[in-house]
Design a protein around this motif. Sequence first.
Motif, PDB file in Angstrom:
ATOM      1  N   PRO A 276       0.704  -1.121  -0.147  1.00  0.00           N
ATOM      2  CA  PRO A 276       0.150  -0.395  -0.204  1.00  0.00           C
ATOM      3  C   PRO A 276       0.629   1.144  -0.033  1.00  0.00           C
TER       4      PRO A 276
ATOM      5  N   GLU B  92      -4.285   1.003  10.103  1.00  0.00           N
ATOM      6  CA  GLU B  92      -5.728   0.969   8.840  1.00  0.00           C
ATOM      7  C   GLU B  92      -4.620   1.453   7.664  1.00  0.00           C
ATOM      8  N   MET B  93      -4.000   2.405   7.369  1.00  0.00           N
ATOM      9  CA  MET B  93      -3.320   2.511   6.325  1.00  0.00           C
ATOM     10  C   MET B  93      -2.503   1.619   5.424  1.00  0.00           C
TER      11      MET B  93
ATOM     12  N   ARG C 277      -3.768  -2.276   3.968  1.00  0.00           N
ATOM     13  CA  ARG C 277      -4.913  -1.910   2.777  1.00  0.00           C
ATOM     14  C   ARG C 277      -4.412  -1.963   1.679  1.00  0.00           C
ATOM     15  N   HIS C 278      -4.389  -3.306   1.191  1.00  0.00           N
ATOM     16  CA  HIS C 278      -3.115  -4.002   0.538  1.00  0.00           C
ATOM     17  C   HIS C 278      -4.186  -3.051  -0.927  1.00  0.00           C
ATOM     18  N   PRO C 279      -3.477  -3.303  -2.013  1.00  0.00           N
ATOM     19  CA  PRO C 279      -3.847  -2.873  -3.193  1.00  0.00           C
ATOM     20  C   PRO C 279      -4.291  -3.964  -3.972  1.00  0.00           C
TER      21      PRO C 279
ATOM     22  N   SER D  53      -5.682 -10.032  -0.758  1.00  0.00           N
ATOM     23  CA  SER D  53      -6.382 -10.013   0.679  1.00  0.00           C
ATOM     24  C   SER D  53      -6.181 -11.349   1.820  1.00  0.00           C
TER      25      SER D  53
ATOM     26  N   SER E  36      -0.536  -9.008   5.519  1.00  0.00           N
ATOM     27  CA  SER E  36      -0.794  -7.800   5.492  1.00  0.00           C
ATOM     28  C   SER E  36      -0.046  -6.756   5.725  1.00  0.00           C
TER      29      SER E  36
END
Length: 392
Positions: free
Chosen positions: A187, A202-203, A206-208, A211, A217
């Motif tokens: 991310p 939280e940032m 968020r893997h682009p 899942s 992650s």
Amino acid sequence: MKHVKQEFNKDSSDCIALLGSTGSIGTQTLDVARRLGLRVCSLSANANIKKLEEQTREFRPAIVSVFSQEAARDFKVRVGDLDVQVVSGMDGLIEAACADDAHTVVTAVVGTIGLLPTLAAIALGKRIALANKETLVCAGEYVMNSAKEHGCEIIPVDSEHSALFQCLCGENPKDIKNLILTASGGPFRGMTHNALINATPEMALRHPNWSMGKKISIDSATLMNKGLEVIEAVHLFAINPDRIKVVIHPESIIHSMIEYTDNSVIAQMSEPDMRLPIQYAITYPQRCSSQISELDFSKYSSLTFESPDFETFPCLRLALQTAGISGTACAVLNGANEAAVDLFLQGKLGFYGIFESVQAALSHIGNVVNPSIDDIIEADRAAKDFVYMQKN
């Protein structure tokens, strides 16, 4: 040529043991099992008892391992109407891995908890569909020697290692010039060190493209995951770490490549979907139809590649440096990283505190050469204790 749909021949490989069934890899493994009509001999989980009960009622395994004794007692009451043996603790996890009918053991648990069950299954000659990277990161030489001794196949589930495994099919390993591991960049690709000083969990989650569970992650966000994959590849493919390259490939279409001595490069490509390498590890050497989308090249105007930014992502550099050290150094790296990621997720450690904690643990804890399994487990424990104590 007419295309003939190939179905999986289940005669000898139709039963799996699944360690870590409620996590991301575990649930996707059950997607594959459901589609291929595989039997599931055993399941294991450490949390999410509700989901584990749903899985147990659908797949009817003979053994279910719940690591916590208290949670195991609760689970046993929940499934009291079923004919299932409920076990707990490390002994229970080993029992689940060694289920009598299981041909393949999918090791999808996170952390060094997967090491002893994997070794127990190897000793029985079962195929290991390896998704638990810590097993090879911490004890790669020991595990691979054991697999050779017992005639056990270890088929990688990580998309990158599965890609390398597939690119090697029909080729002479002596002809390898370099392994090329691709990385999405996570991310934070393209961001600077200063921009990430205050990065939050939280940032980072968020893997682009993929899942995944929380721990992997975060490892993707720091690029530690790619460093751990280099260490895995050293052992899986018996290759020196200086012959493993890392390249950032944001589209995650090429999952990894092998450069051969004639400078030709063979790549494995597909849509980013973990069900494909999971299925391949279970059905190998067969290939059969899958539930993932066909790769539509018209959707991609270009495939791009970048060099890693070691200043912004120092965890990758640290892991690459450690990859060439024999002994317990990699177990320390891994254990310290597990603890540091946990603290980061709790908001008790900053983003770059992960790197600083792992670096400090490597400096503080001595390396044991030619370690036993007990030495490896102790190095992992000592590294975690060191990182946690630094925050107390």
